[in-house]
Design an enzyme around this catalytic site. Structure first.
Site, PDB file in Angstrom:
ATOM      1  N   GLN A 110     109.734  20.558  28.606  1.00 62.20           N
ATOM      2  CA  GLN A 110     108.921  21.546  29.325  1.00 62.20           C
ATOM      3  C   GLN A 110     107.489  21.029  29.364  1.00 62.20           C
ATOM      4  O   GLN A 110     106.883  20.829  28.306  1.00 62.20           O
ATOM      5  CB  GLN A 110     108.993  22.871  28.585  1.00 62.20           C
ATOM      6  CG  GLN A 110     108.292  24.008  29.269  1.00 62.20           C
ATOM      7  CD  GLN A 110     108.336  25.260  28.393  1.00 62.20           C
ATOM      8  OE1 GLN A 110     108.401  25.170  27.176  1.00 62.20           O
ATOM      9  NE2 GLN A 110     108.278  26.412  29.002  1.00 62.20           N
ATOM     10  N   SER A 113     102.061  23.169  28.813  1.00 62.56           N
ATOM     11  CA  SER A 113     100.769  23.227  28.113  1.00 62.56           C
ATOM     12  C   SER A 113      99.917  21.986  28.374  1.00 62.56           C
ATOM     13  O   SER A 113     100.437  20.875  28.518  1.00 62.56           O
ATOM     14  CB  SER A 113     100.992  23.331  26.604  1.00 62.56           C
ATOM     15  OG  SER A 113     101.811  24.419  26.312  1.00 62.56           O
ATOM     16  N   SER A 145     107.777  19.016  23.854  1.00 60.65           N
ATOM     17  CA  SER A 145     108.896  18.771  22.928  1.00 60.65           C
ATOM     18  C   SER A 145     109.918  17.863  23.594  1.00 60.65           C
ATOM     19  O   SER A 145     110.333  18.119  24.727  1.00 60.65           O
ATOM     20  CB  SER A 145     109.579  20.081  22.552  1.00 60.65           C
ATOM     21  OG  SER A 145     108.640  21.054  22.163  1.00 60.65           O
ATOM     22  N   GLU A 228     112.098  32.150  27.430  1.00 59.29           N
ATOM     23  CA  GLU A 228     111.772  31.458  26.183  1.00 59.29           C
ATOM     24  C   GLU A 228     111.702  32.469  25.033  1.00 59.29           C
ATOM     25  O   GLU A 228     112.281  32.271  23.976  1.00 59.29           O
ATOM     26  CB  GLU A 228     110.428  30.742  26.373  1.00 59.29           C
ATOM     27  CG  GLU A 228     110.058  29.823  25.245  1.00 59.29           C
ATOM     28  CD  GLU A 228     108.853  28.936  25.596  1.00 59.29           C
ATOM     29  OE1 GLU A 228     108.346  29.011  26.730  1.00 59.29           O
ATOM     30  OE2 GLU A 228     108.424  28.179  24.717  1.00 59.29           O
ATOM     31  N   GLU A 359      99.406  36.081  18.359  1.00 57.72           N
ATOM     32  CA  GLU A 359      98.363  36.980  18.898  1.00 57.72           C
ATOM     33  C   GLU A 359      98.699  37.375  20.337  1.00 57.72           C
ATOM     34  O   GLU A 359      98.540  38.540  20.725  1.00 57.72           O
ATOM     35  CB  GLU A 359      96.978  36.305  18.861  1.00 57.72           C
ATOM     36  CG  GLU A 359      96.382  36.153  17.477  1.00 57.72           C
ATOM     37  CD  GLU A 359      96.906  34.939  16.726  1.00 57.72           C
ATOM     38  OE1 GLU A 359      97.657  34.140  17.330  1.00 57.72           O
ATOM     39  OE2 GLU A 359      96.589  34.787  15.533  1.00 57.72           O
TER      40      GLU A 359
HETATM   41  C1  FAD Z   1     106.268  23.549  17.830  1.00 55.86           C
HETATM   42  C2  FAD Z   1     105.658  23.675  19.195  1.00 55.86           C
HETATM   43  C3  FAD Z   1     106.375  23.265  20.288  1.00 55.86           C
HETATM   44  C4  FAD Z   1     105.815  23.391  21.553  1.00 55.86           C
HETATM   45  N1  FAD Z   1     106.522  22.911  22.613  1.00 55.86           N
HETATM   46  C5  FAD Z   1     105.974  22.961  23.844  1.00 55.86           C
HETATM   47  C6  FAD Z   1     106.666  22.395  24.951  1.00 55.86           C
HETATM   48  O1  FAD Z   1     107.774  21.849  24.813  1.00 55.86           O
HETATM   49  N2  FAD Z   1     106.082  22.432  26.155  1.00 55.86           N
HETATM   50  C7  FAD Z   1     104.869  23.004  26.362  1.00 55.86           C
HETATM   51  O2  FAD Z   1     104.417  23.031  27.495  1.00 55.86           O
HETATM   52  N3  FAD Z   1     104.160  23.543  25.321  1.00 55.86           N
HETATM   53  C8  FAD Z   1     104.698  23.519  24.067  1.00 55.86           C
HETATM   54  N4  FAD Z   1     104.006  24.031  22.996  1.00 55.86           N
HETATM   55  C9  FAD Z   1     102.643  24.538  23.212  1.00 55.86           C
HETATM   56  C10 FAD Z   1     102.511  26.042  23.026  1.00 55.86           C
HETATM   57  O3  FAD Z   1     103.045  26.731  24.114  1.00 55.86           O
HETATM   58  C11 FAD Z   1     101.008  26.310  22.845  1.00 55.86           C
HETATM   59  O4  FAD Z   1     100.639  25.741  21.606  1.00 55.86           O
HETATM   60  C12 FAD Z   1     100.695  27.777  22.822  1.00 55.86           C
HETATM   61  O5  FAD Z   1     100.869  28.354  24.097  1.00 55.86           O
HETATM   62  C13 FAD Z   1      99.226  28.026  22.375  1.00 55.86           C
HETATM   63  O6  FAD Z   1      98.342  27.277  23.125  1.00 55.86           O
HETATM   64  P1  FAD Z   1      97.210  26.378  22.431  1.00 55.86           P
HETATM   65  O7  FAD Z   1      97.886  25.547  21.373  1.00 55.86           O
HETATM   66  O8  FAD Z   1      96.473  25.703  23.501  1.00 55.86           O
HETATM   67  O9  FAD Z   1      96.289  27.394  21.663  1.00 55.86           O
HETATM   68  P2  FAD Z   1      95.090  28.300  22.315  1.00 55.86           P
HETATM   69  O10 FAD Z   1      95.598  28.963  23.551  1.00 55.86           O
HETATM   70  O11 FAD Z   1      93.906  27.390  22.440  1.00 55.86           O
HETATM   71  O12 FAD Z   1      94.877  29.340  21.199  1.00 55.86           O
HETATM   72  C14 FAD Z   1      94.109  29.077  20.018  1.00 55.86           C
HETATM   73  C15 FAD Z   1      94.059  30.352  19.201  1.00 55.86           C
HETATM   74  O13 FAD Z   1      93.394  31.397  19.959  1.00 55.86           O
HETATM   75  C16 FAD Z   1      94.231  32.538  20.050  1.00 55.86           C
HETATM   76  N5  FAD Z   1      94.076  33.180  21.362  1.00 55.86           N
HETATM   77  C17 FAD Z   1      94.020  32.566  22.568  1.00 55.86           C
HETATM   78  N6  FAD Z   1      93.898  33.488  23.559  1.00 55.86           N
HETATM   79  C18 FAD Z   1      93.905  34.706  22.960  1.00 55.86           C
HETATM   80  C19 FAD Z   1      93.826  36.038  23.446  1.00 55.86           C
HETATM   81  N7  FAD Z   1      93.742  36.307  24.758  1.00 55.86           N
HETATM   82  N8  FAD Z   1      93.874  37.045  22.533  1.00 55.86           N
HETATM   83  C20 FAD Z   1      93.988  36.788  21.200  1.00 55.86           C
HETATM   84  N9  FAD Z   1      94.050  35.539  20.681  1.00 55.86           N
HETATM   85  C21 FAD Z   1      94.016  34.504  21.551  1.00 55.86           C
HETATM   86  C22 FAD Z   1      95.643  32.007  19.898  1.00 55.86           C
HETATM   87  O14 FAD Z   1      96.551  33.011  19.446  1.00 55.86           O
HETATM   88  C23 FAD Z   1      95.468  30.883  18.870  1.00 55.86           C
HETATM   89  O15 FAD Z   1      95.463  31.412  17.576  1.00 55.86           O
HETATM   90  C24 FAD Z   1     104.523  23.939  21.716  1.00 55.86           C
HETATM   91  C25 FAD Z   1     103.795  24.337  20.590  1.00 55.86           C
HETATM   92  C26 FAD Z   1     104.345  24.213  19.348  1.00 55.86           C
HETATM   93  C27 FAD Z   1     103.565  24.632  18.158  1.00 55.86           C
END
Ligand code: FAD
Length: 374
Positions: A110, A113, A145, A228, A359
């Site tokens: 996928q 992100s 992933s 998902e 969150e």
């Molecule tokens: C094990 C794992 C597998 C994954 N696999 C995939 C994959 O296969 N393909 C893919 O595309 N993505 C994948 N992801 C990515 C995942 O979807 C993102 O990590 C997730 O959506 C959070 O985005 P970010 O890491 O950019 O954090 P951010 O969006 O930058 O968030 C940082 C912090 O701010 C908080 N935050 C952000 N916005 C808000 C809000 N509006 N209100 C309250 N709190 C908020 C979040 O909760 C978090 O604590 C994976 C992630 C993990 C950990």
């Protein structure tokens, strides 16, 4: 009004007999065998599934679980990409991709992100520019992933940079072997290579790989995200439905003499049992709503919020019970210890993040379930 009413078929229901007979003939089935029998995705239409109604699907799941058969979890393929291609794909796309993804012959990833687009996914900046019969893709994805193993990916890219951010996005099926795609590993804390950064440098993707309409990708992305969340909370494994279950932890605890001298661990285990029961009730409630054609699943976010916490607490309990003998000396497992607990224990931190952070799940619950303002 009752919380739910589910009619579960009796022990001698002929549907149970059919699946039990099949299990007797196929005690250790492969992915393709499950698919050929229609048991990989029973609720899908033929030729992939058997058009099973929710009750039949439930008893197939139950009988497979009773026999200790876990379906191979090609999660991204089976639970996210598959349903989308089934409903939004063309006949050619269904014919080309579905069977191979469901049998595990082709692995999917996928590509949603980006470094600046996680929770705020609609901020994706990877571009797809139409040039003749290809789209030229440039940009960077992260956390992908299995992208280093995948033959295909679900790709979100911006096709109209001038449109409002939710409007100018398109959804593509991306062949991962195209020139210009490179991946670099993101290593887990155990040193495993499961995640990647994925780079697109003037990648020419055939226009036939567009899924749905150009610039309409956001609505399909939302379907994928909903699938998902459902996938991550509808089975009993402690890590997004995968891996060890509460019952397996209970079995280990019993093997340790029932934690006779560990009152705090017994308390945590009893609480885990309560949570596992609540999750079971919520899954039954979802089934009940579907059986009564009452607008489908009930807020999978609620279930996921509980399931993620439950998973983390039980995997932490595992660590506390087994300490270094469980985590470091992992091969020294007692008899019956056939699950890679340590790996799931280390993974448990990620349950709060992937597929929408905890969150964001709570924001959704606040707005859609409780009716609170944004
Ligand atoms: C094990 C794992 C597998 C994954 N696999 C995939 C994959 O296969 N393909 C893919 O595309 N993505 C994948 N992801 C990515 C995942 O979807 C993102 O990590 C997730 O959506 C959070 O985005 P970010 O890491 O950019 O954090 P951010 O969006 O930058 O968030 C940082 C912090 O701010 C908080 N935050 C952000 N916005 C808000 C809000 N509006 N209100 C309250 N709190 C908020 C979040 O909760 C978090 O604590 C994976 C992630 C993990 C950990």
């Amino acid at each position: 009004m009752s919380l739910f009413s589910v009619r579960l078929p009796s022990e001698d229901d002929t549907r149970r007999e059919t699946i039990r007979k099949w299990i007797a003939d196929n005690p250790d089935p492969t992915g393709p065998q499950l698919l050929d029998a229609g048991y990989m995705v029973p609720h899908w239409p033929r030729p992939y599934g058997i058009d099973a109604d929710p009750t039949t699907t439930f008893i197939i799941d139950e009988e497979l679980a009773k026999a200790g058969i876990k379906r191979p979890r090609y999660r991204i393929a089976r639970d996210y990409a598959g349903p989308l291609i089934l409903t939004a794909g063309t006949d050619e796309q269904r014919e080309r991709y579905l069977r191979r993804m469901l049998s595990g012959e082709e692995i999917w990833c996928q590509l949603f992100s980006e470094p600046g687009a996680g929770s705020d996914l609609a901020a994706v900046r990877t571009t797809a520019v139409r040039r003749g019969d290809v789209y030229v893709i440039n940009g960077e994805k992260t956390w992908s992933s299995q992208a280093h193993l995948a033959s295909h990916g679900l790709l979100l890219a911006r096709t109209d940079p001038d449109a409002a951010k939710h409007r100018g996005i398109s959804y593509f099926i991306c062949n991962m072997d195209l020139p210009g795609i490179t991946t670099t590993p993101i290593l887990s804390m155990e040193g495993d290579h499961r995640w990647n950064n994925t780079y697109f440098d003037d990648v020419e993707l055939p226009a036939a790989n567009l899924l749905g309409q150009e610039n309409q990708g956001w609505s399909l992305a939302r379907v994928t995200l909903a699938n998902e969340r459902m996938s991550q909370s509808s089975t009993t494994g402690l890590a997004w439905g995968d891996g060890p279950t509460f019952d397996e932890l209970l079995r280990l605890a019993r093997m340790r003499g029932g934690l006779r001298d560990q009152p705090e661990a017994r308390r945590r285990l009893a609480q885990g049992y309560v949570d596992a029961e609540i999750l079971h009730v919520l899954r039954m409630r979802a089934l009940s709503r579907i059986q009564h054609q009452d607008s489908g699943d009930f807020a999978p976010e609620v279930r996921r919020a509980l399931a993620d916490r439950h998973g983390q607490e039980m995997l932490e309990l595992f660590r506390d019970l087994f300490e270094e003998s469980g985590i470091v000396e992992r091969p020294q497992h007692p008899a019956g210890y056939d699950v890679d607990w340590p790996s799931f224990y280390f993974f448990a931190r990620a349950l709060d993040l992937g597929g929408g952070t905890s969150e964001i799940q709570r924001n959704v619950i606040a707005q859609r379930v409780l009716g609170l303002p944004r």
